[in-house]
Design a protein around this motif. Structure first.
Motif, PDB file in Angstrom:
ATOM      1  N   GLU A 109      -3.457  10.991  -1.370  1.00  8.18           N
ATOM      2  CA  GLU A 109      -4.216   9.757  -1.612  1.00  8.18           C
ATOM      3  C   GLU A 109      -3.892   9.160  -2.990  1.00  8.18           C
ATOM      4  O   GLU A 109      -3.839   9.886  -3.983  1.00  8.18           O
ATOM      5  CB  GLU A 109      -5.697  10.142  -1.555  1.00  8.18           C
ATOM      6  CG  GLU A 109      -6.652   9.062  -1.123  1.00  8.18           C
ATOM      7  CD  GLU A 109      -6.298   8.404   0.203  1.00  8.18           C
ATOM      8  OE1 GLU A 109      -6.421   7.182   0.233  1.00  8.18           O
ATOM      9  OE2 GLU A 109      -5.881   9.076   1.171  1.00  8.18           O
ATOM     10  N   THR A 113       5.221  -2.779   3.472  1.00  2.48           N
ATOM     11  CA  THR A 113       4.288  -3.093   4.559  1.00  2.48           C
ATOM     12  C   THR A 113       4.554  -4.472   5.171  1.00  2.48           C
ATOM     13  O   THR A 113       3.916  -4.841   6.132  1.00  2.48           O
ATOM     14  CB  THR A 113       2.820  -3.028   4.069  1.00  2.48           C
ATOM     15  OG1 THR A 113       2.696  -3.872   2.926  1.00  2.48           O
ATOM     16  CG2 THR A 113       2.418  -1.614   3.713  1.00  2.48           C
ATOM     17  N   TYR A 170       1.465   5.133  -2.958  1.00  2.96           N
ATOM     18  CA  TYR A 170       1.733   6.584  -2.842  1.00  2.96           C
ATOM     19  C   TYR A 170       2.887   6.988  -3.770  1.00  2.96           C
ATOM     20  O   TYR A 170       2.889   8.080  -4.333  1.00  2.96           O
ATOM     21  CB  TYR A 170       2.081   6.958  -1.394  1.00  2.96           C
ATOM     22  CG  TYR A 170       0.934   6.761  -0.432  1.00  2.96           C
ATOM     23  CD1 TYR A 170      -0.048   7.721  -0.281  1.00  2.96           C
ATOM     24  CD2 TYR A 170       0.835   5.588   0.322  1.00  2.96           C
ATOM     25  CE1 TYR A 170      -1.107   7.535   0.596  1.00  2.96           C
ATOM     26  CE2 TYR A 170      -0.220   5.392   1.201  1.00  2.96           C
ATOM     27  CZ  TYR A 170      -1.184   6.374   1.334  1.00  2.96           C
ATOM     28  OH  TYR A 170      -2.234   6.173   2.187  1.00  2.96           O
ATOM     29  N   GLU A 193       0.829  -1.208   0.000  1.00  5.20           N
ATOM     30  CA  GLU A 193       0.000   0.000   0.000  1.00  5.20           C
ATOM     31  C   GLU A 193       0.867   1.264   0.000  1.00  5.20           C
ATOM     32  O   GLU A 193       0.545   2.254  -0.658  1.00  5.20           O
ATOM     33  CB  GLU A 193      -0.903  -0.032   1.237  1.00  5.20           C
ATOM     34  CG  GLU A 193      -1.991   0.998   1.199  1.00  5.20           C
ATOM     35  CD  GLU A 193      -2.646   1.177   2.559  1.00  5.20           C
ATOM     36  OE1 GLU A 193      -2.691   0.205   3.339  1.00  5.20           O
ATOM     37  OE2 GLU A 193      -3.091   2.299   2.820  1.00  5.20           O
ATOM     38  N   LEU A 194       1.998   1.209   0.711  1.00  7.00           N
ATOM     39  CA  LEU A 194       2.854   2.397   0.774  1.00  7.00           C
ATOM     40  C   LEU A 194       3.505   2.717  -0.571  1.00  7.00           C
ATOM     41  O   LEU A 194       3.910   3.853  -0.814  1.00  7.00           O
ATOM     42  CB  LEU A 194       3.911   2.224   1.871  1.00  7.00           C
ATOM     43  CG  LEU A 194       3.356   2.246   3.299  1.00  7.00           C
ATOM     44  CD1 LEU A 194       4.419   1.831   4.301  1.00  7.00           C
ATOM     45  CD2 LEU A 194       2.806   3.624   3.655  1.00  7.00           C
ATOM     46  N   THR A 210       5.996   9.531   1.748  1.00  3.93           N
ATOM     47  CA  THR A 210       5.259   8.966   2.888  1.00  3.93           C
ATOM     48  C   THR A 210       3.776   8.803   2.534  1.00  3.93           C
ATOM     49  O   THR A 210       3.324   9.229   1.469  1.00  3.93           O
ATOM     50  CB  THR A 210       5.345   9.896   4.126  1.00  3.93           C
ATOM     51  OG1 THR A 210       4.550  11.061   3.853  1.00  3.93           O
ATOM     52  CG2 THR A 210       6.772  10.294   4.438  1.00  3.93           C
ATOM     53  N   ASP A 211       3.035   8.244   3.488  1.00  7.49           N
ATOM     54  CA  ASP A 211       1.584   8.086   3.296  1.00  7.49           C
ATOM     55  C   ASP A 211       0.853   9.420   3.464  1.00  7.49           C
ATOM     56  O   ASP A 211      -0.371   9.465   3.373  1.00  7.49           O
ATOM     57  CB  ASP A 211       1.035   7.024   4.257  1.00  7.49           C
ATOM     58  CG  ASP A 211       1.390   7.315   5.697  1.00  7.49           C
ATOM     59  OD1 ASP A 211       2.118   8.286   5.967  1.00  7.49           O
ATOM     60  OD2 ASP A 211       0.941   6.548   6.571  1.00  7.49           O
TER      61      ASP A 211
END
Ligand code: FAD
Length: 261
Positions: free
Chosen positions: A185, A123, A42, A38-39, A180-181
């Motif tokens: 979005e 992750t 971004y 997921e990271l 970064t997160d």
């Protein structure tokens, strides 16, 4: 000239699945479904935004991973990246972060790049070291942990937010950045994007394509290996305290018994 962006994307075991170690104490990747970290979504998003601002840009997404890691590449292509490189070789089994950075750096050099964008950490491994290792191996500046990033006139600029201050950083291209997160979005792939991704080129390279020997990677070349691992005990039902006027006292006794207070 076209701005060549390489985004490193990792295929990770789904954290909601039941994960186990294999007999050699590496993560059992056959036993669990995987997905694009997921990271790293971004990182793909920031690459797309930089490309949209540039006159001419090309985004290559790169993964080092098993056969199924193609799923992570497809997701990044359906978000809008232009092409993909998959480094896959049986001898990669057990490769640690140092070995992974070696393989990624060789592949990035072979692909050609002006800007490398990575996630802040994967992750699963969550070491957060690969972007810095890549910059060292490639001999270029690193601008890590950015929550805002842009490219202008051959310079990458960004903001790194710390606990006490925010820093504005910049580096001449070629460079490596990690985001970064908080950087914005990540977009969902559209139906059109998913269909278009099926036709985008995906190249597969093995160790020989990168002039690497088996001993330089895998468990043999690893500086870090797992010595022992213990399965997490199964969850127990827990203790239910029925409050009949003494609930507070019983709760305090429970917490004291567990040495929480
Ligand atoms: C088949 C296989 C088996 C492995 N077995 C082991 C093992 O037994 N023991 C072990 O320690 N490690 C193993 N690894 C490597 C491990 O999974 C990590 O890739 C490596 O340790 C980097 O650590 P990290 O994920 O915590 O990186 P971080 O530094 O947290 O990652 C930061 C960023 O670097 C990039 N990145 C990291 N890894 C990759 C990747 N593989 N491909 C593309 N981009 C990436 C991503 O952009 C990510 O957001 C294996 C890898 C493969 C492919």
């Amino acid at each position: 000239m076209s701005l060549r962006i390489v985004v490193t994307v990792k295929y990770v075991p789904d954290a909601t699945g039941d994960r186990h170690f294999a007999d050699d104490l590496t993560v059992d990747r056959d036993d669990v479904d995987g997905l694009l970290s997921e990271l790293d979504e971004y990182a793909v998003e920031q690459a797309l935004q930089i490309a949209e601002e540039a006159d001419d840009a090309e985004i290559t997404v790169l993964t080092v991973g098993p056969e199924d890691a193609k799923d992570a590449l497809r997701k990044a292509l359906s978000m809008g990246a232009d092409k993909a490189v998959h480094v896959e070789d049986d001898d990669l089994h057990g490769t640690d972060a140092i070995g992974t950075s070696l393989v990624l750096a060789k592949a990035i050099e072979k692909a050609g790049y002006d800007l490398v964008i990575s996630g802040m950490a994967s992750t699963d491994g969550v070491m957060g070291v690969v972007p810095a290792l890549l910059a060292e191996r490639l001999g270029v500046p690193q601008v890590t942990l950015l929550s805002e990033v842009s490219v202008e006139d051959g310079v990458v600029k960004g903001r790194r937010d710390g606990d006490a201050a925010s820093e504005q950083l910049e580096a001449q291209l070629p460079a490596v950045v990690s985001v970064t997160d908080q950087s914005g979005e990540a977009r969902y792939p559209s139906f059109k994007g998913i269909m278009a991704a099926k036709k985008k080129p995906v190249e597969s390279w093995d160790l020989s394509d990168l002039d690497l020997e088996a001993e330089e990677v895998g468990l043999e070349g690893a500086y870090t290996v797992v010595d022992t691992a213990t399965e997490r005990p199964a969850r127990t039902a827990g203790t239910i305290v029925k409050d009949e006027g003494e609930g507070g006292k019983q709760l305090a006794e429970f917490l004291a018994g567990q040495k929480f207070i």
